[in-house]
Design a protein around this motif. Sequence first.
Motif, short mmCIF file in Angstrom:
data_model
loop_
_atom_site.label_atom_id
_atom_site.label_comp_id
_atom_site.label_asym_id
_atom_site.label_seq_id
_atom_site.Cartn_x
_atom_site.Cartn_y
_atom_site.Cartn_z
N GLU A 1 0.84 -1.20 0.00
CA GLU A 1 0.00 0.00 0.00
C GLU A 1 0.87 1.24 0.00
O GLU A 1 1.73 1.41 0.86
N GLY A 2 0.67 2.11 -0.95
CA GLY A 2 1.45 3.34 -1.04
C GLY A 2 1.18 4.31 0.09
O GLY A 2 2.01 5.15 0.41
N GLY A 3 0.05 4.19 0.74
CA GLY A 3 -0.31 5.09 1.82
C GLY A 3 0.59 4.96 3.04
O GLY A 3 0.67 5.87 3.86
N THR A 4 1.28 3.84 3.17
CA THR A 4 2.16 3.65 4.31
C THR A 4 3.28 4.69 4.32
O THR A 4 3.61 5.26 5.35
N THR A 5 3.82 4.98 3.14
CA THR A 5 4.87 5.99 3.04
C THR A 5 4.30 7.39 3.30
O THR A 5 4.97 8.23 3.90
N GLU A 6 3.08 7.62 2.88
CA GLU A 6 2.43 8.91 3.17
C GLU A 6 2.25 9.10 4.67
O GLU A 6 2.47 10.20 5.19
N VAL B 1 10.41 -3.41 9.41
CA VAL B 1 11.62 -2.78 8.87
C VAL B 1 12.17 -3.60 7.70
O VAL B 1 12.46 -3.05 6.62
N VAL B 2 12.31 -4.89 7.88
CA VAL B 2 12.89 -5.74 6.83
C VAL B 2 11.99 -5.79 5.60
O VAL B 2 12.46 -5.67 4.46
N LEU B 3 10.69 -5.96 5.82
CA LEU B 3 9.76 -6.07 4.69
C LEU B 3 9.70 -4.77 3.89
O LEU B 3 9.81 -4.79 2.66
N LEU B 4 9.54 -3.65 4.55
CA LEU B 4 9.44 -2.38 3.84
C LEU B 4 10.76 -2.02 3.15
O LEU B 4 10.76 -1.48 2.04
N THR B 5 11.86 -2.32 3.79
CA THR B 5 13.16 -2.04 3.18
C THR B 5 13.43 -3.00 2.03
O THR B 5 13.83 -2.57 0.93
N GLY B 6 13.21 -4.27 2.26
CA GLY B 6 13.48 -5.29 1.24
C GLY B 6 12.63 -5.15 0.00
O GLY B 6 13.07 -5.49 -1.10
N TRP B 7 11.42 -4.66 0.15
CA TRP B 7 10.54 -4.49 -1.00
C TRP B 7 10.66 -3.09 -1.61
O TRP B 7 9.88 -2.73 -2.48
N GLY B 8 11.61 -2.31 -1.13
CA GLY B 8 11.85 -0.99 -1.70
C GLY B 8 10.75 0.03 -1.43
O GLY B 8 10.60 1.01 -2.15
N ARG B 9 9.98 -0.19 -0.37
CA ARG B 9 8.87 0.72 -0.05
C ARG B 9 9.36 1.94 0.71
O ARG B 9 8.66 2.96 0.76
N ILE B 10 10.53 1.84 1.34
CA ILE B 10 11.08 2.99 2.06
C ILE B 10 12.53 3.20 1.63
O ILE B 10 13.20 2.28 1.17
N ASP B 11 12.96 4.43 1.79
CA ASP B 11 14.34 4.80 1.45
C ASP B 11 14.96 5.41 2.70
O ASP B 11 14.51 6.44 3.20
N TRP B 12 16.01 4.77 3.20
CA TRP B 12 16.61 5.21 4.45
C TRP B 12 17.47 6.46 4.29
O TRP B 12 18.05 6.93 5.26
#
Length: 187
Positions: free
Chosen positions: A80-85, A146-157
């Motif tokens: 879901e893109g809303g998570t980053t929002e 953390v692992v799922l969102l990072t591994g799937w490229g949903r977040i940028d640290w």
Amino acid sequence: MPERELDQLFDELETLEATVDEDARERVAAVIDAAEDVEDEVAYLEDRGAFGNVIRGYDRADITETFLGSLLFGVPMAVEGGTTEVGAFFAARPWFLAGTVAATVALVYGVLYVADIQDVRVKDPLLGVLPRRFVGVISISLGTAVVLLTGWGRIDWTAPAVALGACVAAFFPMAIGAALGDILPGS
């Protein structure tokens, strides 16, 4: 204990009660009352079916159930893109981020120990006070977020505040899923 054995126990206790002195009779009567309470509790728990299990300890099976419950509730958050929002919203409002973490911790505690979904007992707490199940559910669900969102490229640290906010947004439902996933099978 099968019903026939309980009936036999009550018969033997009543026979004993009739043959002993007054002091012992009071003690036998107390044992009969306690046995009746146990019988009522067993009947209550049998009526609850899958619920009403007594859950002790926290082992590999519990860790797996926690992880699977976390994933079940977390995968929709990862796609879901809303998570980053929400993460961006939290980055601009740290009090909401802190409030969400506090609410998550409180809800997990409530699901595990207050809601009476199962009879969850604390065994061998960490540092003498922290329930292993509670720590496991919190840490596994946060780590999975953390692992799922990072591994799937949903977040940028490179934007850590937004990434942290998105992880906390995903952590909320994942922690609830982890708690339910762990206790509902009743292990």
